[in-house]
Design an enzyme around this catalytic site. Structure first.
Site, mmCIF file in Angstrom:
data_model
loop_
_atom_site.group_PDB
_atom_site.id
_atom_site.type_symbol
_atom_site.label_atom_id
_atom_site.label_comp_id
_atom_site.label_asym_id
_atom_site.label_seq_id
_atom_site.Cartn_x
_atom_site.Cartn_y
_atom_site.Cartn_z
ATOM 1 N N THR A 191 0.843 -1.188 0.000
ATOM 2 C CA THR A 191 0.000 0.000 0.000
ATOM 3 C C THR A 191 0.880 1.239 0.000
ATOM 4 O OG1 THR A 191 -1.728 -1.127 1.222
ATOM 5 C CG2 THR A 191 -1.734 1.277 1.297
ATOM 6 N N ARG A 219 -12.766 -8.920 -1.547
ATOM 7 C CA ARG A 219 -12.115 -8.496 -0.312
ATOM 8 C C ARG A 219 -11.665 -7.044 -0.403
ATOM 9 N NH1 ARG A 219 -6.811 -6.327 1.244
ATOM 10 N NH2 ARG A 219 -6.525 -6.833 3.442
ATOM 11 N N VAL A 220 -11.921 -6.293 0.644
ATOM 12 C CA VAL A 220 -11.458 -4.909 0.766
ATOM 13 C C VAL A 220 -10.752 -4.778 2.104
ATOM 14 C CG1 VAL A 220 -12.153 -2.490 0.944
ATOM 15 C CG2 VAL A 220 -13.329 -4.005 -0.663
ATOM 16 N N GLY A 221 -9.570 -4.207 2.092
ATOM 17 C CA GLY A 221 -8.823 -3.999 3.325
ATOM 18 C C GLY A 221 -9.057 -2.625 3.910
ATOM 19 N N ASP A 222 -8.060 -2.119 4.604
ATOM 20 C CA ASP A 222 -8.201 -0.826 5.275
ATOM 21 C C ASP A 222 -7.947 0.363 4.369
ATOM 22 O OD1 ASP A 222 -5.371 -1.619 5.229
ATOM 23 O OD2 ASP A 222 -5.045 0.223 6.357
ATOM 24 N N THR A 242 -0.200 0.731 6.379
ATOM 25 C CA THR A 242 0.094 -0.318 5.416
ATOM 26 C C THR A 242 0.200 -1.636 6.172
ATOM 27 O OG1 THR A 242 1.608 -1.014 3.638
ATOM 28 C CG2 THR A 242 2.606 -0.057 5.585
ATOM 29 N N GLY A 243 0.100 -2.737 5.454
ATOM 30 C CA GLY A 243 0.187 -4.039 6.097
ATOM 31 C C GLY A 243 -1.113 -4.807 5.970
ATOM 32 N N GLY A 245 -4.581 -5.249 6.333
ATOM 33 C CA GLY A 245 -5.600 -4.249 6.574
ATOM 34 C C GLY A 245 -6.669 -4.636 7.562
#
Length: 331
Positions: A191, A219-222, A242-243, A245
């Site tokens: 990210t 899928r959706v992360g942060d 980052t990382g 999420g």
């Protein structure tokens, strides 16, 4: 090289899952360079971003140094990575989900607290620019999937095939086992989150990613979630992450860090507390990475991460530097 230096001593991961370009400029072996907090005493402008994306901060600095505003700077800065097909974690060339689709997530936030985001966007390289138009032209904050894609076309964006031959070949290789085991500091994504203060002292931020490689479809992360992957309060400062999420979402990490700065903590101490909150909810877990960066209204910056290996790029009147981050788990 724009990618980070992968941990030599990590025992967690799956060999051959992805390629491993080396971040030559990141040297975590020099203790005297591990003080991550910097103060520039109002010497604006300044821009920082997750990882050592030097081309991105250079572009943002070009905008800022010419008298441009922080919103234009962060958008144009992260667009550099979205357009770089050699960066397989952002924009065109990003690694696909497990079904072979490249899906992008991005958000942007300005000095007024206005924000826009897109999630599960396909066939459009510059997700961050679509997010900005969502912010500026609609009453909404987030558009998703086919709706976001159609909105992009209606606003002049061109359809592109985002799956490059390189990313496709890696995906085909992955399908032979279909095992998903993220590797520390290589969680199949990088990210790019960016924060900038312009010459007027105004703060903006942007965040964009193609997400975890071979993730479940949808899928959706942060990264595109305001308050999780990015948050800006022009009175206080901004933070981005980052990382993995999912862990950032569970603690609303970027909002937390800004609120900690509101309470008087420095960007460095706020980032440290943000990571500690995550680790408190993940006792005995060491199989994931999280990295935060933050900046306050004074132009002070900070960062902190779970595992060693994270860094952030910074550009000021004093030049461009790559700043290694201190970590919760020590080398």
């Amino acid at each position: 090289m724009k990618r980070r230096n992968f941990l030599k001593n990590s025992t967690i991961g799956t060999a051959g899952l992805i390629t491993t370009p080396i971040l030559a400029s990141l040297n975590v072996d020099q203790p005297n360079k591990l003080s991550t907090e910097q103060s520039f005493d109002g010497q604006f402008p300044i821009v920082i971003c997750t990882w050592n994306f030097t081309n991105a901060t250079a572009k943002a600095w070009e905008v800022l140094n010419a008298g441009g505003n922080s919103l234009d700077a962060v958008e144009q800065g992260v667009m550099v990575e979205e357009a770089d097909v050699d960066n397989q974690t952002v924009g065109k060339g990003g690694r696909p989900d497990r079904d072979g689709y490249v899906t992008l997530d991005a958000c942007i936030m300005d000095k007024y607290g206005n924000c826009g985001a897109v999630v599960y966007l396909q066939n459009i390289t510059h997700a961050v620019s679509v997010a900005r138009i969502v912010m500026e032209k609609t009453p909404h904050v987030i558009l998703a999937g086919k709706g976001a894609e159609q909105f992009a076309y209606e606003n002049g964006f061109k359809k592109e095939d985002l799956l490059t031959e390189k990313s496709k070949a890696e995906w085909m290789e992955w399908k032979k086992t279909s095992q998903y085991k993220p590797v520390i500091n290589i969680e199949n994504h990088d990210t790019i989150g960016m924060l900038a203060i312009d010459q007027n002292g105004d703060i903006s931020g942007a965040c964009t990613t193609s997400g975890m490689a071979y993730k479940y479809g949808g899928r959706v992360g942060d990264s595109p979630i305001i308050g999780a992957g990015l948050f800006v309060d022009n009175e206080i400062g901004g933070a981005t992450a980052t990382g993995v999420g999912e862990e950032v979402v569970r603690t609303v990490g970027s909002f937390l860090i800004v609120e900690l700065m509101r309470q008087g903590k420095s960007p460095q101490k706020a980032c440290e507390e943000g990571v500690k909150r995550i680790m408190a909810k993940n006792k005995d877990r060491k199989d994931f990475q999280i990295g935060f960066i933050a900046i306050n209204k004074k132009g002070e910056t900070g960062s902190y991460c779970v595992h060693p290996g994270f860094s952030y790029s910074m550009f000021t009147n004093e030049g461009q530097v790559n700043q290694p981050s201190e970590s919760y788990i020590k080398p």
